[in-house]
Design a protein around this motif. Structure first.
Motif: not given
Length: 202
Positions: A13, A27, A50
């Motif tokens: 991410c 997240a 994230l």
């Protein structure tokens, strides 16, 4: 769940929060869910964006979190010092190989070049039969719609086989993501841990 039987989910991410609040919220939800199911989290080792959100959420729920970060990014991405394990490696290649060897499944949240590099490489390894671990694209708010359209275009143009396109498991929320991973684990005939990945780390 004993450590020997614990399954590990690798999350790729972004190191930014993104423009929409739902990216960060998802997240956090994913980190909580991974820990809540008794799984461990493997990720890129940073505190930013994230990446930091998924790790902090898993830790807050009592989960184990393993971070892997290259030396060059230790300060730039502010390495997370509160993890269960933090591995500093020399190159981005080593980072990806070690994350892959520690993981039993892969999930991509929204991100940029780095996230795409990591997810597409792990898909390539699956295509080459280096591993048989599930690869999930968590399409938060349609973030990856354009990428999915491109993959369909690649199939139409003869550059991607349909069977390999189907390796991309697409979900829209965290419960669906964990369900897809569970289903994939149940269908895997070969051992989840593939020694071929260990060779990539060396």
């Amino acid at each position: 769940m004993s450590r020997s039987k614990k399954k590990w989910i690798c999350v790729f991410c972004g190191s930014a929060n993104g423009a929409r609040a739902e990216y960060l919220a998802t997240a956090r939800e994913l980190g909580l869910a991974i820990a809540g199911k008794g799984h461990g989290l493997v990720y890129g080792g940073a505190t930013a964006g994230l990446m930091g959100a998924v790790a902090d959420a898993a830790l807050s729920a009592g989960g184990e979190v393993v971070g892997v970060i290259p030396d060059v990014l230790m300060d730039r991405e502010i390495a997370h010092r509160g993890l269960t394990e933090l591995h500093a490696v020399h190159t981005m290649h080593e980072r990806k190989a070690l994350m892959a060897s520690r993981a039993d499944a892969f999930v991509a949240l929204p991100g940029g070049f780095g996230t795409m590099d990591e997810f597409l490489e792990i898909l390539t390894w699956a295509q080459l039969r280096i591993h048989s671990k599930p690869c999930v694209l968590l399409n938060v708010g349609g973030y990856y719609d354009a990428l999915l359209q491109f993959l369909d275009h690649a199939v139409e143009q003869g550059f991607l086989k349909t069977e390999n396109r189907q390796r991309v498991l697409v979900t829209e929320d965290v419960p669906g993501t964990l369900l897809e991973i569970k289903r994939a684990w149940e269908q895997i005939e070969t051992p989840v841990h593939d020694p071929k990945l260990d060779e990539l780390v060396k």
